[in-house]
Enzyme design. Structure first.
Site, mmCIF file in Angstrom:
data_model
loop_
_atom_site.group_PDB
_atom_site.id
_atom_site.type_symbol
_atom_site.label_atom_id
_atom_site.label_comp_id
_atom_site.label_asym_id
_atom_site.label_seq_id
_atom_site.Cartn_x
_atom_site.Cartn_y
_atom_site.Cartn_z
ATOM 1 N N LYS A 20 -18.935 -21.078 13.993
ATOM 2 C CA LYS A 20 -20.143 -21.229 14.380
ATOM 3 C C LYS A 20 -21.205 -21.612 13.257
ATOM 4 O O LYS A 20 -22.055 -22.483 13.331
ATOM 5 C CB LYS A 20 -20.467 -20.246 15.387
ATOM 6 C CG LYS A 20 -20.190 -20.751 16.884
ATOM 7 C CD LYS A 20 -20.734 -19.870 17.912
ATOM 8 C CE LYS A 20 -20.125 -18.511 17.920
ATOM 9 N NZ LYS A 20 -20.695 -17.789 18.953
ATOM 10 N N ARG A 60 -6.314 -16.775 16.159
ATOM 11 C CA ARG A 60 -7.313 -17.846 16.529
ATOM 12 C C ARG A 60 -7.110 -19.063 16.323
ATOM 13 O O ARG A 60 -5.950 -19.416 15.553
ATOM 14 C CB ARG A 60 -8.734 -17.379 16.001
ATOM 15 C CG ARG A 60 -8.767 -17.424 14.170
ATOM 16 C CD ARG A 60 -9.884 -17.203 13.689
ATOM 17 N NE ARG A 60 -11.030 -17.765 13.862
ATOM 18 C CZ ARG A 60 -12.199 -17.366 14.473
ATOM 19 N NH1 ARG A 60 -12.046 -15.992 14.819
ATOM 20 N NH2 ARG A 60 -13.113 -18.037 14.681
ATOM 21 N N GLU A 68 -20.890 -14.652 21.916
ATOM 22 C CA GLU A 68 -22.115 -14.440 21.496
ATOM 23 C C GLU A 68 -22.956 -15.728 21.587
ATOM 24 O O GLU A 68 -22.635 -16.862 21.268
ATOM 25 C CB GLU A 68 -22.107 -14.068 19.988
ATOM 26 C CG GLU A 68 -23.686 -13.729 19.661
ATOM 27 C CD GLU A 68 -23.945 -13.202 18.148
ATOM 28 O OE1 GLU A 68 -22.828 -13.120 17.443
ATOM 29 O OE2 GLU A 68 -25.013 -13.050 17.677
HETATM 30 P P1 ATP Z 1 -17.257 -17.958 15.078
HETATM 31 O O1 ATP Z 1 -16.055 -17.703 14.287
HETATM 32 O O2 ATP Z 1 -16.731 -19.456 15.570
HETATM 33 O O3 ATP Z 1 -18.340 -17.788 14.958
HETATM 34 P P2 ATP Z 1 -16.631 -15.773 16.903
HETATM 35 O O4 ATP Z 1 -15.882 -15.001 17.161
HETATM 36 O O5 ATP Z 1 -17.996 -15.247 16.314
HETATM 37 O O6 ATP Z 1 -16.790 -17.349 16.620
HETATM 38 P P3 ATP Z 1 -17.766 -15.558 19.715
HETATM 39 O O7 ATP Z 1 -18.799 -16.173 20.522
HETATM 40 O O8 ATP Z 1 -17.704 -14.228 19.242
HETATM 41 O O9 ATP Z 1 -17.676 -16.414 18.470
HETATM 42 O O10 ATP Z 1 -16.382 -15.838 20.388
HETATM 43 C C1 ATP Z 1 -16.178 -15.542 21.792
HETATM 44 C C2 ATP Z 1 -14.812 -15.415 22.045
HETATM 45 O O11 ATP Z 1 -14.096 -16.443 21.693
HETATM 46 C C3 ATP Z 1 -13.993 -14.104 21.187
HETATM 47 O O12 ATP Z 1 -13.203 -13.418 21.864
HETATM 48 C C4 ATP Z 1 -13.454 -14.813 20.036
HETATM 49 O O13 ATP Z 1 -12.301 -14.209 19.754
HETATM 50 C C5 ATP Z 1 -13.018 -16.217 20.825
HETATM 51 N N1 ATP Z 1 -13.100 -17.032 19.767
HETATM 52 C C6 ATP Z 1 -13.839 -17.576 19.034
HETATM 53 N N2 ATP Z 1 -13.328 -18.664 17.962
HETATM 54 C C7 ATP Z 1 -11.878 -18.627 18.189
HETATM 55 C C8 ATP Z 1 -10.831 -19.401 17.906
HETATM 56 N N3 ATP Z 1 -10.964 -20.318 16.729
HETATM 57 N N4 ATP Z 1 -9.789 -19.409 18.563
HETATM 58 C C9 ATP Z 1 -9.547 -18.703 19.282
HETATM 59 N N5 ATP Z 1 -10.497 -17.928 19.983
HETATM 60 C C10 ATP Z 1 -11.777 -17.809 19.379
HETATM 61 MG MG MG Z 2 -18.294 -13.213 17.175
#
Ligand code: ATP
Ligand code: MG
Length: 608
Positions: free
Chosen positions: A314, A304, A78
């Site tokens: 984020k 993760r 995102e």
């Molecule tokens: P955050 O929790 O940091 O806001 P998010 O999952 O909301 O992260 P996205 O932009 O939706 O952020 O993530 C894009 C991709 O990266 C998704 O497929 C998510 O599962 C993966 N991702 C995000 N954080 C991690 C992490 N700590 N380890 C592995 N994969 C991750």
């Molecule tokens: Mg997300």
């Protein structure tokens, strides 16, 4: 005291700190750039990627020719922040699988929540994925491009009696949903007719209602043990302009509705996401089943990445930026790819790290020392060695001619003669590290002290003959020495031994430099560990120390922003790509030479 000295300054005998080094820095840099462009090669020459449970699933699918043997993944960020090292794990996994199986990996912006999303984030994400070494070719997609199609899918669900407009307030919806132990109860609006639902949904789109007045919900099962299945909201009114679609849309689809359909539209085969979406999988499948789409991707969840002494969410990273605890998303203390890059990390080191941590089904916290170990390992091979003095102390060689200057040959790398060497000017007045002199040396302090002889790296043996002190403070401000002309190059014809070797720069020839020493951003291993305690309280107040009177050897004149060096005995440093300029060199410490991870690892090995 001594212990802490040893921590800040390494010995020549450790960490490849320096038997000698080699080419013009430029040549080393070119090499650096070349490998940076082709990081994938590095992996290819190594052993076949180890397998994991996701690759095993794919192998199984390929065996039975599922998806006609296609492998199509996607990385779906995102655009509401910069990518962090956790995202790198997902990037390496998705793009890595596509590469390994000759498949495809899409870069898809999952941009269905206009608050907080922006083009700046889109651009940063694109450049970070590219920098990491991956290429989506022409496979760049935006969920926002599917808005009309998604709307039509929602209309289809309504027509099929599988979705309804609910007019409960957000609080009531929460109340009706029930809890883990208490079933939910049906909304009074659940029985609305298809016609009424279609009319209301159309008017939601037209902007006739205020935010929160109505939502569109999937009609599933309010008594399901899985709360995600209790008539989840799939559309809500949001009167915020979208960074791509402007004010065209006043309703936006929710993640659970958007994600599975975007995957299906793009004909993804394996939709890999993190563990917290495990309970959303039934909903993912439900939506696709109801709409009878042609392509029904398989959602697979993995753990993760969590990293000690840092936060990887984020929301928390935005807070650090917005509250000014760091200078921006690319602050070298941030776990973002932009921050790590500015700190001097290489994409190869990050790829290697992601490979080493592997892919598992259970959450854990990875030790940040493993990440530091990976960058040390990489820079140990590729960083040219140079000399820099961070906290200078004047050293005067009384028996060295006043206007004499010698150009001493110093190789750039102890193990890589291809890197060549440079000339380092030596003269009567030098700077040495303040920590390398003690008037009253503690036991095992083998550096300079009154009456003591040490080796000046690449130069001569010198013996301390006296000191000059500040009259007021008593602080040593100058050290006087005598050199032995017969020890040029660092050894003596009579074979006498000196215990210490210290680095130096010529006072008249060295260049001033600002040096930024970074430490961990948080003081505790798991800053987000306690739910009711703000992670901010664990910020490390001394995560940045700026030294403004550093001196570096003259070969660093015009050093290219972003280029990386080992400052002998001190650590790995990179020319700050933002603040370093012709007017003044600025270096960021990437990492120290001390490698406690290697120690832990060798301890573990010896235990096995
Ligand atoms: P955050 O929790 O940091 O806001 P998010 O999952 O909301 O992260 P996205 O932009 O939706 O952020 O993530 C894009 C991709 O990266 C998704 O497929 C998510 O599962 C993966 N991702 C995000 N954080 C991690 C992490 N700590 N380890 C592995 N994969 C991750
Ligand atoms: Mg997300």
């Amino acid at each position: 005291m001594l212990k802490c000295l040893n921590k800040s300054i390494g010995d020549y005998t450790q960490n490849g700190g320096g038997e000698a080094t080699g080419i013009l820095a430029r040549k080393a840099l070119m090499k650096d750039r070349k490998t940076r462009k082709e990081p994938a090669n590095m992996n290819k020459t190594e052993a076949i990627p180890s397998t994991d449970f996701i690759r095993e699933i794919i192998d199984g699918d390929l065996k039975v020719n599922k998806n006609e043997g296609r492998v199509a993944t996607r990385f779906p960020p995102e655009p509401n922040g910069y990518l962090h090292i956790g995202h790198a794990k997902s990037v390496c996994l998705n793009f890595g699988i596509a590469e390994q199986y000759g498949g495809t990996c899409n870069l898809r912006f999952d941009d269905t929540d206009p608050s907080g999303e922006s083009m700046e984030y889109v651009e940063s994400i694109k450049s970070d994925v590219r920098w990491l070494g991956f290429n989506w070719n022409d496979r760049l997609f935006y969920a926002s491009d599917y808005f009309e199609q998604l709307y039509q899918y929602a209309v289809q669900l309504i027509k099929d009696g599988k979705a309804y407009v609910c007019s409960l307030s957000p609080e009531e919806i929460r109340e009706y949903r029930g809890t883990l132990t208490k079933p939910g109860k049906d909304s009074p609006y659940r029985a609305r007719s298809v016609e009424e639902n279609l009319d209301l949904f159309k008017r939601m789109r037209a902007g006739e209602f205020e935010e929160g007045a109505h939502v569109l919900r999937a009609k599933i099962d309010m008594s399901s043990p899985n709360i995600n299945m209790r008539d989840p909201t799939i559309y809500r009114i949001k009167k915020i302009p979208h960074y791509r679609t402007g004010d065209e849309w006043l309703i936006y689809p929710m993640y659970d509705f958007t994600h599975c359909l975007s995957d299906s539209i793009e004909e993804i085969t394996h939709s890999i996401c993190t563990l917290e979406f495990e309970n959303n999988r039934p909903l993912y499948d439900w939506v696709l089943d109801q709409l009878k789409v042609d392509c029904h991707p398989q959602q697979i969840e993995f753990a993760r990445l969590n990293l000690s002494y840092t936060v990887l969410s984020k929301r928390k990273l935005v807070e650090l930026v917005e509250k000014g605890h760091v200078t921006g998303w690319d602050d070298p203390r941030m776990p973002t790819l932009a921050g790590l890059r500015r700190r001097g990390f290489t994409p190869e080191a990050i790829q290697k790290f992601c490979e080493r941590i592997g892919v598992a089904k259970r959450d854990s916290i990875v030790d940040i020392e493993l990440l530091e170990h990976c960058i040390r390992e990489d820079l140990n091979q590729r960083a040219p060695r140079v000399m820099a003095v961070l906290r200078p102390l004047r050293l005067v060689i009384d028996n060295y001619p006043e206007d004499k200057v010698e150009e001493l040959d110093a190789p750039y790398h102890p193990q890589d003669p291809d890197m060549g060497s440079r000339k380092v000017p030596f003269s009567r007045v030098l700077y040495i590290e303040r920590d390398d002199f003690r008037e009253d040396p503690p036991k095992k302090f083998f550096r300079l002290a009154p009456g003591r002889e040490v080796r000046l790296r690449y130069a001569y043996y010198v013996t301390c003959t006296g000191v000059v002190k500040d009259e007021q403070t008593g602080e040593v401000v100058e050290v006087h020495c005598a050199y032995d002309p017969k020890t040029r190059g660092g050894s003596s014809p009579d074979g006498r031994k000196v215990k210490g070797t210290i680095h130096w720069v010529s006072a008249a020839h060295s260049l001033p430099a600002e040096v930024r020493l970074y430490d961990r951003l948080f003081q505790v291993a798991n800053p987000s560990g306690e739910k009711d305690r703000d992670f901010m309280r664990y910020l490390n107040p001394s995560s940045l120390e700026t030294l403004t009177s550093g001196r570096v050897e003259p070969s660093l004149e015009g050093a290219v922003p972003g280029s990386r060096y080992q400052f002998e005995r001190l650590g790995y440093f990179c020319v700050d790509p933002v603040d370093s300029s012709d007017r003044g060199l600025v270096f960021n410490r990437t990492t120290t030479l001390r490698d406690s991870w290697a120690k832990i690892e060798s301890k573990e090995k010896s235990r096995d």
